[in-house]
Design a protein around this motif. Structure first.
Motif, mmCIF file in Angstrom:
data_model
loop_
_atom_site.group_PDB
_atom_site.id
_atom_site.type_symbol
_atom_site.label_atom_id
_atom_site.label_comp_id
_atom_site.label_asym_id
_atom_site.label_seq_id
_atom_site.Cartn_x
_atom_site.Cartn_y
_atom_site.Cartn_z
ATOM 1 N N ASP A 202 0.948 -1.046 -0.049
ATOM 2 C CA ASP A 202 -0.040 -0.018 -0.120
ATOM 3 C C ASP A 202 0.814 1.323 -0.098
ATOM 4 O OD1 ASP A 202 -2.849 -0.076 -0.058
ATOM 5 O OD2 ASP A 202 -2.885 -1.117 1.877
ATOM 6 N N GLY A 281 -4.716 15.856 -16.370
ATOM 7 C CA GLY A 281 -4.887 15.122 -17.731
ATOM 8 C C GLY A 281 -5.068 15.935 -18.820
ATOM 9 N N GLU B 63 -6.511 3.139 0.582
ATOM 10 C CA GLU B 63 -5.895 1.940 0.600
ATOM 11 C C GLU B 63 -6.510 0.710 0.414
ATOM 12 O OE1 GLU B 63 -1.924 2.617 3.190
ATOM 13 O OE2 GLU B 63 -3.372 4.183 4.026
ATOM 14 N N SER B 64 -5.647 -0.508 0.365
ATOM 15 C CA SER B 64 -6.555 -1.728 0.351
ATOM 16 C C SER B 64 -7.295 -1.820 1.793
ATOM 17 C CB SER B 64 -5.643 -2.858 -0.128
ATOM 18 O OG SER B 64 -4.253 -2.646 0.701
ATOM 19 N N GLN B 211 -1.233 2.395 -19.536
ATOM 20 C CA GLN B 211 -2.090 3.189 -18.581
ATOM 21 C C GLN B 211 -2.455 4.595 -19.072
ATOM 22 O OE1 GLN B 211 -1.883 3.339 -14.383
ATOM 23 N NE2 GLN B 211 -0.553 5.152 -14.721
ATOM 24 N N HIS B 234 -6.151 3.526 -6.002
ATOM 25 C CA HIS B 234 -5.254 3.678 -5.041
ATOM 26 C C HIS B 234 -4.296 4.730 -5.379
ATOM 27 C CE1 HIS B 234 -2.897 0.478 -6.816
ATOM 28 N NE2 HIS B 234 -2.017 1.219 -6.428
ATOM 29 N N LEU B 236 -2.910 8.302 -6.399
ATOM 30 C CA LEU B 236 -3.358 9.584 -6.437
ATOM 31 C C LEU B 236 -3.064 10.452 -7.771
ATOM 32 C CD1 LEU B 236 -2.124 10.621 -3.067
ATOM 33 C CD2 LEU B 236 -4.449 10.233 -3.681
ATOM 34 N N PRO B 237 -1.746 10.249 -8.493
ATOM 35 C CA PRO B 237 -1.650 10.722 -9.773
ATOM 36 C C PRO B 237 -2.710 10.396 -10.800
ATOM 37 C CG PRO B 237 0.591 10.065 -8.893
ATOM 38 C CD PRO B 237 -0.630 9.358 -7.998
ATOM 39 N N ALA B 240 -5.807 12.560 -10.388
ATOM 40 C CA ALA B 240 -5.476 13.733 -10.977
ATOM 41 C C ALA B 240 -5.585 13.836 -12.345
ATOM 42 C CB ALA B 240 -3.976 14.237 -10.372
ATOM 43 N N GLN B 241 -5.403 12.779 -13.018
ATOM 44 C CA GLN B 241 -5.450 12.784 -14.556
ATOM 45 C C GLN B 241 -6.920 12.825 -15.313
ATOM 46 O OE1 GLN B 241 -2.398 12.783 -16.628
ATOM 47 N NE2 GLN B 241 -1.645 13.476 -14.666
ATOM 48 N N LEU B 264 -5.563 17.439 -3.492
ATOM 49 C CA LEU B 264 -4.374 16.816 -3.586
ATOM 50 C C LEU B 264 -3.033 17.982 -3.326
ATOM 51 C CD1 LEU B 264 -4.725 14.363 -6.592
ATOM 52 C CD2 LEU B 264 -5.195 13.849 -4.263
ATOM 53 N N LEU B 275 -0.965 10.666 2.744
ATOM 54 C CA LEU B 275 -0.953 10.054 1.552
ATOM 55 C C LEU B 275 0.022 10.675 0.395
ATOM 56 C CD1 LEU B 275 -4.226 8.460 0.376
ATOM 57 C CD2 LEU B 275 -2.180 7.387 1.261
ATOM 58 N N SER B 278 3.529 10.778 1.470
ATOM 59 C CA SER B 278 4.438 9.397 1.672
ATOM 60 C C SER B 278 4.786 8.917 0.238
ATOM 61 C CB SER B 278 3.738 8.115 2.476
ATOM 62 O OG SER B 278 2.347 8.033 1.763
ATOM 63 N N PRO B 280 6.303 9.009 -3.364
ATOM 64 C CA PRO B 280 7.271 9.548 -4.149
ATOM 65 C C PRO B 280 6.714 10.215 -5.409
ATOM 66 C CG PRO B 280 7.767 7.224 -4.452
ATOM 67 C CD PRO B 280 6.500 7.563 -3.591
ATOM 68 N N ASP B 281 6.856 11.650 -5.184
ATOM 69 C CA ASP B 281 6.300 12.384 -6.631
ATOM 70 C C ASP B 281 7.310 12.538 -7.599
ATOM 71 O OD1 ASP B 281 5.074 14.053 -8.035
ATOM 72 O OD2 ASP B 281 4.759 15.582 -6.650
#
Lengths: 348, 354
Positions: A202, A281, B63-64, B211, B234, B236-237, B240-241, B264, B275, B278, B280-281
């Protein structure tokens, strides 16, 4: 507390005389079943998962291997670990050529952490007995010190002593991955190969494992090879990146160079395809069109030409070799148009 | 589009797509889903409310085990046998779907709501030609003949970007790549022109370049057909798309919602903040990632008070006893944090430090 039992490899010399691990013309093939069906489909009966790869890993560095599924990155890592036999090529480790059948003493110096911590740990062994078995078989420490060394290993990956009598099922995914890392570190390896170590976890847990890997590098001077499809993870953790496509390495560069000045059109597409938090996007053309070709039908000439936006007639005939840039000896790319104005992305 | 129940349409101004209608297309009110398990009753979804405006895309992130997939399945009435909706409403265009029988739902699934699953290989019928699978919906629901349905299937295949549709019509799912299979799923979901498509992690199993293709396709289809999306992921980016609105789930509840960019970039709940910090962006390399300590709560016996308090660095006395409701904030946003101003302080301190 770890320095005594897990001696860091010697500090990197000022100028590297020879890489710690190097592969030359490494080729791994898999034979496929039915020959008649393959012949009818005009397909090769041999799948070349890794096709003539040259790669160097220097002592103390973190090298990333990125690529799509089927690009051969995991197979390459397994070949380096000695888990799959080579069809061609050689692997040199610490100045020696490694034989096809490795000695125990060689095996333990290259260790691997697998993607799925749920299937890579033996469910019938407690963490303590799993570590003890490894330490005994490889004679890592005298018998009397097995217990204390195991505790030390768990401390290193951020688990308490109470993990020793526990079974893998009693841990969460992130904790299991810590156990898997402790198991790999138990043999005091020089190189740790991590195959997608966080992609089964996760988001909030991924960060703890990535931070752990980074801290271990700093603490133990570990050489790390990280396999990932997530370029954000790579950018966070690695010094150098090698990009794979259909069994070949098509670009190698220091991380920041690769991200700021990618030379291969595939690398450029890969970078553009990543969804980013900061940009909304759009509906424009995708970064790279089409699907990767099957490794059984690798296109002649440049293998990326079927999806390449700048492919020309020449790319159909000539297979571009991995070329070193004239300006920057740390950067190489396998494209006819790399490091020239012709290969630069069109403005706008 | 806003996270709170019964607030009406507020603040669509930030959405990129002008809404064609006004009222909510889909409204979920105080939904509770419970799963019977050997260890006790799992409160998988525990009082979730949200709305989706026509033509909008709502992302549900978590998250799961946060209950996001269960919420989606409850909307469509395809819960696993051991799970059931214990209370709440799912209102599609004024009609509550929860009390409906399966036979009535069958008339709604397809022409009004459809779904795209994570794993197309297990969602498609392996022994049925791809074209027939796409034509099946129109044949049953639209009351058109076989030839017409086949024609429609071909048109849909062309629309979702399957090359050489005349030939691929007769192919089986195993002959397709992962990305092409997902395109087939999208064609099936679109086949009866539904008002809303539910997407359960549709790109998680795909490579980044594929993707990217699928996300762009969904965004284009959304604009052209005016279909609404509920997009569970799960990642986030990815939200955003694709999405204009986002709802963040934690431990079976909604903890924050609002327009994607605002949520975000400027979270108002410590979990959302965690979230974002944590992961990596890609554009913003930080020296160290900040993990969220601890692990997600048990849904059999969730913590008292705010469910996030054991992992929250801003938690105070009152968080341990008061279960915070989802409260409205300006700008069409909502948060379920008693001390959401602490997030603003934290973000400001971070910006000042840079």
């Amino acid at each position: 507390m770890t320095a005594a039992a897990l001696p860091a490899p010697a500090a990197p010399p000022a100028r590297e005389p020879e890489p710690l691990l190097s592969a030359t013309d490494l080729t791994v093939t898999f034979g496929l079943g039915s020959s008649i069906a393959a012949r009818l489909r005009h397909e090769a009966r041999v799948l070349r998962a890794v096709d003539g790869v040259d790669l160097e890993i220097r002592r103390g560095e973190a090298l990333a291997l990125v690529g799509e599924s089927g690009s051969g990155k995991s197979t390459l890592a397994r070949a380096l670990t000695g888990l799959v036999p080579l069809a061609k090529g050689e692997i040199r480790f610490d100045g020696r050529v490694l034989p096809a059948r490795r000695k125990h003493s060689d095996q333990r110096r290259i260790q691997m952490v697998f993607q799925d911590p749920y299937s890579s740990l033996n469910p019938r062994l407690t963490v303590g007995s799993m570590l003890a078995e490894l330490l005994r078989v490889h004679h890592v420490v005298p018998r009397s010190e097995v217990g204390s060394f195991s505790r030390e290993l768990l401390g290193l990956v951020g688990l308490g002593e109470d993990a020793l009598p526990a079974y893998p099922r009693q841990f969460s995914g992130g904790q299991r991955q810590r156990v898997a890392i402790a198991r790999a570190l138990a043999l005091r390896p020089d190189i740790l190969l991590a195959d997608e170590p966080v992609s089964a976890l996760d988001v909030s847990v991924q960060a703890t494992i990535l931070n752990l890997l980074r801290d271990l590098r700093a603490e133990l001077g570990l050489t790390l090879m990280l396999i990932s499809h997530n370029l954000a993870v790579v950018r966070h953790l690695c010094d150098r990146v090698a990009v794979m496509y259909l069994g070949r390495i098509i670009e190698v560069a220091p991380t920041e160079t690769l991200f700021s000045n990618p030379q291969h059109p595939y690398t450029r597409g890969l970078l553009a395809a990543i969804p980013k938090l900061s940009t909304a996007g759009d509906e424009g053309a995708p970064a790279i069109a089409g699907d990767p070709p099957s490794p059984l039908r690798i296109p002649a000439g440049c293998r990326f030409r079927t999806r390449c936006p700048i492919a020309e007639a020449r790319c159909e005939q000539e297979d571009p070799a991995l070329r070193i840039s004239a300006d920057d000896s740390s950067h190489s790319a396998a494209c006819h148009f790399a490091f020239s104005a012709a290969g630069a992305p069109a403005a706008g | 589009m806003t996270g709170a129940a019964g607030t009406g349409a507020v603040g669509t101004a930030s959405a990129g797509i002008p809404p064609a209608g006004t009222g909510p297309m889909l409204e979920v009110r105080d939904l509770h889903v419970q799963i019977a398990s050997r260890r006790g009753l799992v409160r998988a979804v525990d009082g979730v409310s949200f709305e989706v405006v026509k033509g909008d895309a709502l992302g549900i992130v978590g998250e799961s085990g946060s209950g996001k997939s269960m919420t989606l399945r409850a909307i469509l009435g395809v819960l696993p046998p051991e799970a059931r909706i214990t209370s709440g409403q799912v209102i599609l265009d004024g009609q509550d779907l929860v009390p409906l029988r399966q036979s009535d739902l069958n008339r709604i699934r397809g022409p009004r709501i459809s779904m795209i699953f994570q794993e197309p290989m297990s969602a498609l019928n392996p022994v049925m030609r791809v074209g027939s699978q796409i034509a099946e919906g129109p044949l049953i629901h639209l009351g058109i003949g076989r030839a017409k349905a086949a024609e429609r299937a071909l048109e849909l295949m062309r629309r979702v970007g399957i090359p050489d549709p005349e030939r691929r019509y007769r192919a089986y799912p195993h002959e397709f790549s992962g990305g092409m299979r997902q395109r087939v799923m999208i064609a099936i979901a679109l086949a009866c022109e539904p008002e809303i498509i539910l997407c359960d992690e549709p790109t998680t199993a795909l490579d980044v370049t594929i993707q990217d293709q699928i996300l762009r396709l969904l965004a284009t289809l959304c604009r052209e057909t005016g279909v609404s999306l509920v997009f569970v992921t799960h990642d986030l980016p990815v939200v955003a798309q694709v999405c204009q609105q986002v709802a963040v789930m934690y431990g079976g509840r909604l903890v924050e919602s609002g327009p994607v960019r605002e949520v975000l970039h400027d979270p108002r709940h410590p979990y959302t903040l965690g979230l974002v910090r944590s992961a990596p962006d890609f554009d913003n390399v930080r020296e160290s990632l900040v993990p969220i300590p601890g692990s997600p709560p048990s849904l059999i016996s969730p913590p008292e008070g705010c469910r996030f308090h054991p992992r929250c660095k801003f938690a105070e006395e009152d968080c341990l006893v008061t279960e915070p409701p989802l409260r409205l904030l300006p700008g069409g946003r909502a948060t379920a944090c008693l001390h959401h101003e602490r997030c603003i302080e934290a973000i400001e301190a971070e910006r000042a430090a840079q």
